[in-house]
Scaffold this motif. Structure first.
Motif, short mmCIF file in Angstrom:
data_model
loop_
_atom_site.label_atom_id
_atom_site.label_comp_id
_atom_site.label_asym_id
_atom_site.label_seq_id
_atom_site.Cartn_x
_atom_site.Cartn_y
_atom_site.Cartn_z
N GLU A 102 -18.95 -7.79 -75.87
CA GLU A 102 -20.28 -8.32 -76.17
C GLU A 102 -20.10 -9.46 -77.16
O GLU A 102 -19.82 -9.23 -78.34
N ASN A 111 -23.35 -13.67 -70.58
CA ASN A 111 -23.66 -12.46 -71.34
C ASN A 111 -25.12 -12.05 -71.18
O ASN A 111 -25.98 -12.85 -70.84
N TRP A 131 -21.30 -9.59 -66.05
CA TRP A 131 -21.82 -10.09 -67.33
C TRP A 131 -20.71 -10.73 -68.16
O TRP A 131 -20.50 -10.39 -69.32
N SER A 132 -20.00 -11.64 -67.52
CA SER A 132 -18.92 -12.36 -68.19
C SER A 132 -19.05 -13.85 -67.87
O SER A 132 -19.85 -14.26 -67.02
#
Length: 475
Positions: free
Chosen positions: A405, A200, A193-194
């Motif tokens: 986040e 994201n 999730w980068s």
């Protein structure tokens, strides 16, 4: 407006203040044709001491919330997908784009991943992803909760993979083995999730190559781990599914809630609901590239089950279309919606993995130490690296240039077509991600300390035993 289910509309004037765009003192008059329900909403406030701007805003918000996108397939798109099914059916042993191996997403090197992302971007820019996204939303209610689902999804993915290879013949559709991330303290902490990988997952997608993509309902959004429903499939689930022999045992309909635990579609739905946002609505789910990676792994699990049918159960998967439906299997000969030259039983054919594609196994503990994985020696399983810098079991953290986040917005939208049934959330959410990582690191450190103490005790006992034997011999 009739296509959205609204009644006959009438013309009224709405005065919308465009604060922030035109300045606080500016206003623009916009003439809109709206449903009768919106007219009634506006008129109902006529004799109430409520500011007109507030009334307009409230009524328009209600209008947008109740909006339903047009899911009908145009004649042009119907012909497009019919021609694809004709090519697929024409000669399955003569594949124009060659046989290909589908690999786990993290098995791609940097160049292969860049080529994949570039091909996806081209399909997005030319409208192909929109075309497939709309088809999926249109067909979903006809195939869900039935034996049609797995076969249709196999053809859908194969057709999409052919689009990728039309752009770049060296690209194939990868799968995402989310069991590797399910083994983590919290899969939200996964390195995937980068910006270098999926982007994201905490709202509007603003990181990575898929940033600022749009669906018919606005920007592409994710909301991983926040729904009451949805979780990632783990290895135990797959073992349970593969333990069965007949296709009817892993498909809907089911005879009891306990049987649902063996249904592959049920657990596939759980992954999409865990992703949340656009992925939790069938009308927008196929606009997110991650959907195709998720679905490819579901197809991989189905293929493992089918191989087991042949080897251990003496069953030909091509002929094992379930007959436990209300139509007693008659829907097997029904033509697929969209791919109308194919029947639903064609999705069960062995030809697809014999002549078109197959899967490469993901890493195991013997070869999984890399920038993506590490081997959990306790479980003897590959586990995804975490992107956390505060609590991480690794001495050297895999750093990214992203904040954990990123700042982004999330706009709740009405779900038109829910992806259900689905497992419940397992309690690992965005809010718990940090605490889950801390608890896992603490427990690992405690376990390592305990193991070291035990090894010291065993070593001391061994030396004492040797000393005792030596003294006994001297006596």
């Amino acid at each position: 407006m009739d296509k959205t289910g609204y009644k006959q509309t009438q013309k009224i004037f709405l005065f919308v203040l465009l604060f922030g765009l035109l300045g606080e003192t500016s206003q623009t008059d916009i003439c809109l044709r709206v449903p009768d329900e919106t007219t009634d909403c506006l008129m109902s406030s006529e004799y109430h001491p409520v500011p007109q701007n507030s009334v307009t805003q409230s009524c328009l918000q209600q209008l947008l919330w109740n909006y339903s996108s047009d899911q009908n397939i145009s004649a042009l798109n119907a012909d497009y997908f019919r021609n694809i099914s004709r090519r697929l059916l024409g000669n399955s042993s003569n594949v124009s784009t060659d046989f290909r191996q589908r690999r786990e997403y993290r098995q791609l090197n940097d160049l292969q991943r860049e080529k994949l992302h570039r091909a996806l971007q081209i399909l997005y820019d030319e409208g192909t992803i929109h075309r497939y996204g709309k088809l999926y939303g249109y067909v979903y209610t006809s195939v869900r909760n039935s034996p049609k689902f797995l076969g249709f999804q196999r053809i859908f993915l194969l057709a999409f993979e052919e689009e990728l290879r039309r752009v770049d013949s060296e690209v194939s559709l990868p799968y995402w083995d989310f069991t590797i991330d399910a083994q983590m303290d919290n899969p939200i902490n996964s390195l995937l999730w980068s910006s270098k990988y999926f982007g994201n997952g905490n709202g509007r997608v603003k990181l990575g190559d898929f940033r600022d993509w749009r669906t018919p309902k606005g920007p592409l959004q994710r909301r991983y781990g926040e729904s009451n429903y949805g979780k990632l499939m783990d290895r135990d689930v797959i073992r349970n599914i593969v333990s069965k022999c007949k296709s009817q045992d892993i498909n809907y309909p089911v005879k009891s809630e306990d049987d649902e635990n063996f249904v592959l579609e049920y657990h596939h739905n759980g992954v999409l609901n865990w992703l949340g946002g656009s992925s939790a609505d069938a009308t927008t789910v196929a606009y997110d590239p991650v959907f195709y990676f998720v679905s490819a792994f579901t197809d991989f699990v189905w293929e493992v089950f089918r191989k087991k049918q042949q080897v251990s159960c003496n069953i030909n998967p091509s002929l094992d279309y379930p007959n436990n439906t209300t139509s007693q299997g008659k829907d097997s000969s029904v033509k697929m919606i969209g791919f109308s030259d194919l029947s639903y039983i064609d999705g069960y054919s062995n030809n697809w993995t014999q002549f078109w594609y197959n899967y490469t196994l993901a890493q195991n503990c013997q070869n999984c130490n890399s920038e993506f994985f590490w081997c959990d020696s306790y479980k003897q399983l590959c586990v995804s690296h975490s992107r956390r810098t505060d609590y991480n079991i690794l001495t050297t953290v895999i750093l990214t240039s992203d904040s954990f986040e990123p700042e982004t917005e999330y706009v709740p939208r009405r779900v038109e077509i829910s992806i259900f049934p689905s497992p419940l959330n397992d309690g690992r959410t965005m809010a718990s991600a940090r605490q889950d990582a801390k608890a896992y690191v603490t427990e690992r450190q405690r376990s390592l300390s305990s193991r070291r103490r035990n090894m010291l005790v065993l070593s001391a006992l061994g030396r004492f035993s040797l000393l005792s034997d030596s003294l006994s011999r001297n006596d």
